[in-house]
Design a protein around this motif. Structure first.
Motif, PDB file in Angstrom:
ATOM      1  N   ARG A 379     -41.660 -47.202 -31.965  1.00 64.20           N
ATOM      2  CA  ARG A 379     -41.347 -45.910 -31.371  1.00 64.20           C
ATOM      3  C   ARG A 379     -40.283 -46.053 -30.288  1.00 64.20           C
ATOM      4  O   ARG A 379     -40.087 -47.116 -29.710  1.00 64.20           O
ATOM      5  N   TYR A 380     -39.604 -44.934 -30.040  1.00 65.03           N
ATOM      6  CA  TYR A 380     -38.687 -44.780 -28.914  1.00 65.03           C
ATOM      7  C   TYR A 380     -37.565 -45.827 -28.933  1.00 65.03           C
ATOM      8  O   TYR A 380     -37.254 -46.450 -27.916  1.00 65.03           O
ATOM      9  N   CYS A 381     -36.974 -46.051 -30.076  1.00 66.40           N
ATOM     10  CA  CYS A 381     -35.845 -46.977 -30.185  1.00 66.40           C
ATOM     11  C   CYS A 381     -34.536 -46.187 -30.182  1.00 66.40           C
ATOM     12  O   CYS A 381     -34.471 -45.065 -30.697  1.00 66.40           O
ATOM     13  N   PHE A 382     -33.522 -46.761 -29.630  1.00 69.04           N
ATOM     14  CA  PHE A 382     -32.190 -46.160 -29.674  1.00 69.04           C
ATOM     15  C   PHE A 382     -31.153 -47.268 -29.801  1.00 69.04           C
ATOM     16  O   PHE A 382     -31.396 -48.418 -29.420  1.00 69.04           O
ATOM     17  N   GLN A 383     -30.015 -46.893 -30.356  1.00 69.31           N
ATOM     18  CA  GLN A 383     -28.956 -47.855 -30.640  1.00 69.31           C
ATOM     19  C   GLN A 383     -27.674 -47.436 -29.950  1.00 69.31           C
ATOM     20  O   GLN A 383     -27.314 -46.259 -29.931  1.00 69.31           O
ATOM     21  N   ILE A 394     -29.861 -52.726 -30.098  1.00 66.74           N
ATOM     22  CA  ILE A 394     -30.976 -51.798 -30.313  1.00 66.74           C
ATOM     23  C   ILE A 394     -32.008 -52.071 -29.232  1.00 66.74           C
ATOM     24  O   ILE A 394     -32.429 -53.218 -29.037  1.00 66.74           O
ATOM     25  N   LEU A 395     -32.404 -51.023 -28.543  1.00 69.82           N
ATOM     26  CA  LEU A 395     -33.337 -51.128 -27.432  1.00 69.82           C
ATOM     27  C   LEU A 395     -34.530 -50.222 -27.693  1.00 69.82           C
ATOM     28  O   LEU A 395     -34.443 -49.233 -28.429  1.00 69.82           O
ATOM     29  N   GLN A 396     -35.653 -50.555 -27.068  1.00 69.22           N
ATOM     30  CA  GLN A 396     -36.864 -49.759 -27.193  1.00 69.22           C
ATOM     31  C   GLN A 396     -37.383 -49.421 -25.807  1.00 69.22           C
ATOM     32  O   GLN A 396     -37.575 -50.313 -24.977  1.00 69.22           O
ATOM     33  N   ALA A 397     -37.590 -48.129 -25.557  1.00 70.39           N
ATOM     34  CA  ALA A 397     -38.166 -47.671 -24.302  1.00 70.39           C
ATOM     35  C   ALA A 397     -39.683 -47.590 -24.437  1.00 70.39           C
ATOM     36  O   ALA A 397     -40.230 -47.615 -25.545  1.00 70.39           O
ATOM     37  N   GLU A 398     -40.351 -47.475 -23.298  1.00 69.31           N
ATOM     38  CA  GLU A 398     -41.805 -47.469 -23.333  1.00 69.31           C
ATOM     39  C   GLU A 398     -42.395 -46.066 -23.481  1.00 69.31           C
ATOM     40  O   GLU A 398     -43.588 -45.931 -23.699  1.00 69.31           O
ATOM     41  N   SER A 399     -41.582 -45.037 -23.348  1.00 70.25           N
ATOM     42  CA  SER A 399     -42.085 -43.670 -23.453  1.00 70.25           C
ATOM     43  C   SER A 399     -40.973 -42.772 -23.970  1.00 70.25           C
ATOM     44  O   SER A 399     -39.792 -43.142 -23.974  1.00 70.25           O
ATOM     45  N   ARG A 400     -41.373 -41.576 -24.361  1.00 68.91           N
ATOM     46  CA  ARG A 400     -40.385 -40.604 -24.823  1.00 68.91           C
ATOM     47  C   ARG A 400     -39.461 -40.194 -23.681  1.00 68.91           C
ATOM     48  O   ARG A 400     -38.249 -40.036 -23.866  1.00 68.91           O
ATOM     49  N   GLU A 402     -38.585 -41.968 -20.996  1.00 65.97           N
ATOM     50  CA  GLU A 402     -37.626 -43.038 -20.736  1.00 65.97           C
ATOM     51  C   GLU A 402     -36.581 -43.116 -21.844  1.00 65.97           C
ATOM     52  O   GLU A 402     -35.395 -43.342 -21.586  1.00 65.97           O
ATOM     53  N   ASN A 403     -37.006 -42.918 -23.076  1.00 67.77           N
ATOM     54  CA  ASN A 403     -36.081 -42.992 -24.202  1.00 67.77           C
ATOM     55  C   ASN A 403     -34.982 -41.932 -24.078  1.00 67.77           C
ATOM     56  O   ASN A 403     -33.787 -42.234 -24.190  1.00 67.77           O
TER      57      ASN A 403
END
Length: 702
Positions: A379-383, A394-400, A402-403
């Protein structure tokens, strides 16, 4: 007292590497202080132990003197040689203990404390105490010598002289008595009948000598015992008199040494300690209150995604920091995720692992694009995609929350908002402008004076260098331009007719993604070839192409939809403008993504405020027999008016190609290359405000 360094309680929950780095400094300082305190405690315990009973354990030189005195009582009268008895050993131990304590106090200054700022008063105070301890050490040394001479020496002399003499006389008296008894026994055995005068005479002499010897030893022994009754009283009191005199002299000298100045110093030190205690209590109370406030928050703040439904998102961030999971490839098909601390600095994305002193550059965010992606069922990955279109990290945040905030912040930074004078205000303005789609707005207002060549070719004539569109008599409503609820396409998808046009003639498609028309033969025959770097923002169906207001309204709705739905990914392409068509080319494979016949482009315009936005309306036939109108919106690396100028020039060339005289007149008014093709000059006419336009190198001749 100077201010002390503190750890910020507010940063405990974030637990950033900067806070951990500062924490390691405090831990290093505490470790150094612990080692020094242990050494100081040993020195103080030695001083304390020297005040109590110390078992007699003579050192090597003193034990040697002691053995000599025991063997030779005559040395007992030599008062210059101090014996090592328990009291003397105690005073010597006190001297050594105070010396060690003085050295340990001076060693505080040499300790490499990580937080040594503000310890100057403590260091100076300990230096003074070290001096005091050295002076006390001198007094203890003198006291030890005096006690050795006046207390220890008399009792040792009594023991070694008088008591040893009595013991020796006792042994001599016993030997004389034994010898007398033996001689008397021998005398008693003399025969009565056979008496031998010679033997009798010898035995009598032997008895007389033994009796005389016994008498002499008994007299000496009796005298010694009688004298011992007097000497024991002297021996018991004289050492104590010496002890009392030594202690009195010690205290007198100490009182003379520590005068009123010492009292003032001790008073000031006590006041300083008291003030530190008051500050400590106030700081402890302040920290207790802060701790209660920090712990009184809702338990949901400890949950990674406590408000999934509607988290409060700040879309105006121009800088961001926090922990993210970084995706890294560990093999051909295997990946790993590592939790690291990321933060933005200017136009750069920095990464700082835990324990590192500083962060390192991960990605240059200028002109980058960012979008949410699905990756490995997380979940909550962005590129983050680089300006040249290559996939970045590609990074992953811990919450919506933060994402989305990371995506908004990176998107704001990619626009180089941080270079403006007031980046926060600019970010707020841009996001407010994008969010205006929530309420109906008729259109974007155009400036009254504009050099934009955008216009309706059916209703106006176009000049080559200076084109001013006619002002609209009335501004149409948004519903008249675009139907409410019209879907927006954010990816370039070719209509079926265009797909057939591009592949007509049953030309075989290369399975590796390359087409046979890579050389663009129609472009070779075109008099105009101009290339621009653009990024596709979106397209949507419109109701009319009678006015450029439809383009401005489409721009507004596309930007608003991207902001509302957090869509920041933009496909970069090369837009080639020729006299026949507009061609979107993949910069990596040089494959055509979309082709638009120039005759089908009915409207084109650049945004009046954001110079990099450009759009055009395309009229295409449908299979049902009717026609469809679609507006395409792009963001260019250069000014959008240059693209409009090129499109306008291409349409003019296309219109006069069949008229040799008109074509010749047009060629005379527009600069040409050496091979006779039309080009756009970098030095465009100045804007209405008189400032020269920006010279961008994004365009290149095809």
């Amino acid at each position: 007292m100077p201010a002390v360094d503190k750890l910020l309680l507010e940063e405990a929950l974030q637990d950033s590497p900067q806070t951990r780095s500062l924490l390691s400094v405090f831990e290093e300082d505490a470790g150094t202080l612990t080692d020094y305190t242990n050494q100081l405690l040993q020195a103080m315990q030695r001083v304390y132990g020297a005040q109590g009973d110390v078992p007699f354990n003579p050192c090597a030189p003193c034990s040697y003197i002691y053995r000599i005195r025991t063997a030779l009582p005559s040395l007992a009268s030599d008062a210059s040689v101090a014996p090592c008895d328990s009291a003397a050993a105690a005073e010597n131990e006190m001297c050594l203990a105070t010396q060690q304590l003085s050295k340990q106090l001076l060693a505080y200054e040499k300790q490499n404390f990580a937080l040594g700022k503000g310890d100057e008063e403590v260091i100076s105070t300990l230096h003074y105490f070290s001096k005091v301890v050295d002076e006390l050490n001198v007094l203890h040394t003198e006291l030890a010598k005096q006690l050795a001479d006046t207390m220890v020496l008399p009792i040792v002399q009594f023991r070694e002289k008088d008591l040893t003499e009595v013991s020796t006389l006792k042994d001599l008296f016993g030997l004389a008595s034994t010898e007398h008894d033996l001689s008397m026994a021998k005398y008693s055995r003399l025969p009565k009948k056979k008496e031998n005068e010679k033997v009798k005479t010898e035995v009598v002499k032997e008895v007389a000598a033994a009796r005389r010897k016994q008498h002499l030893s008994s007299l000496q022994y009796y005298c010694a015992l009688n004298a011992l009754q007097y000497r024991k009283r002297m021996a018991m009191m004289e050492p104590m008199v010496g002890f009392a005199h030594g202690q009195i002299n010690f205290f007198k000298k100490g009182a003379a040494m520590f005068s009123q100045s010492m009292d003032n110093f001790l008073s000031s030190v006590s006041d300083m300690v008291q003030s530190i205690q008051v500050e400590l209590e106030a700081e402890a109370e302040k920290m207790r209150v802060s701790q209660q406030e920090l712990l009184s928050v809702d338990e949901s703040v400890y949950s990674p995604d406590f408000d999934v439904a509607a988290p409060p998102i700040n879309r105006n961030l121009i800088q961001k920091a926090g922990y993210l999971n970084l995706r890294s490839k560990t093999g051909l098909v295997t990946t790993s995720w590592e939790r690291l601390y990321f933060f933005t600095q200017g136009g750069n994305l920095m990464c700082q692992p835990r324990g590192a002193v500083a962060g390192g550059l991960i990605q240059d965010l200028d002109n980058c694009s960012v979008m949410a992606v699905d990756c490995e069922d997380r979940r909550y990955c962005f590129q983050i995609t680089t300006p040249n279109g290559k996939s970045g990290i590609i990074l992953q945040a811990e919450s919506r929350k933060e994402n989305e905030e990371w995506i908004c912040a990176i998107n704001n930074i990619s626009r180089q908002i941080y270079l403006t004078d007031n980046p926060e205000a600019v970010a707020i303005k841009l996001n407010e402008t994008a969010l205006q789609a929530v309420t109906p707005i008729t259109s974007f207002r155009k400036k009254q004076e504009s050099s934009c060549p955008s216009q309706n070719l059916e209703n106006s004539e176009v000049k080559n260098d200076n084109t001013v569109p006619k002002a609209a008599v009335s501004v149409p409503e948004a519903e008249e331009l675009i139907a409410p609820g019209t879907p927006i396409q954010f990816d370039i998808v070719l209509p079926a007719t265009e797909f057939l046009d591009q592949n007509r003639g049953s030309r075989r498609m290369n399975p590796f993604g390359e087409t046979e028309d890579d050389a663009f033969p129609e472009a070779e025959d075109s008099l105009l070839q101009q290339m621009f770097i653009v990024r596709f923002l979106g397209s949507m169906a419109v109701k009319t192409d009678d006015t450029t207001e439809v383009i401005y309204e489409a721009m507004r709705q596309v930007l608003a939809a991207r902001a509302i739905h957090n869509i920041f990914r933009m496909t970069e392409s090369h837009l080639m403008v020729t006299s026949q068509m507009l061609r979107l080319i993949d910069p990596q494979t040089q494959v055509s993504r979309a082709n638009f016949e120039l005759t089908s482009v009915t409207q084109f315009a650049a945004h009046q405020e954001n110079k990099r936005l450009v759009g055009f309306v395309v009229r295409l036939p449908e299979s049902t027999g009717g026609e469809s109108l679609s507006t395409y919106v792009f963001e260019s690396n250069s000014e959008g008016e240059k693209i409009c100028y090129a499109i306008n020039l291409g349409k003019e060339i296309n219109a006069v190609q069949k008229d040799p005289e008109a074509l010749a007149q047009l060629m005379l008014s527009v600069p040409l290359t050496n091979d006779g093709k039309y080009v756009l000059l970098n030095d465009q006419p100045e804007d209405n405000d008189g400032s020269p336009r920006e010279n961008t190198g994004a365009e290149s001749e095809a």
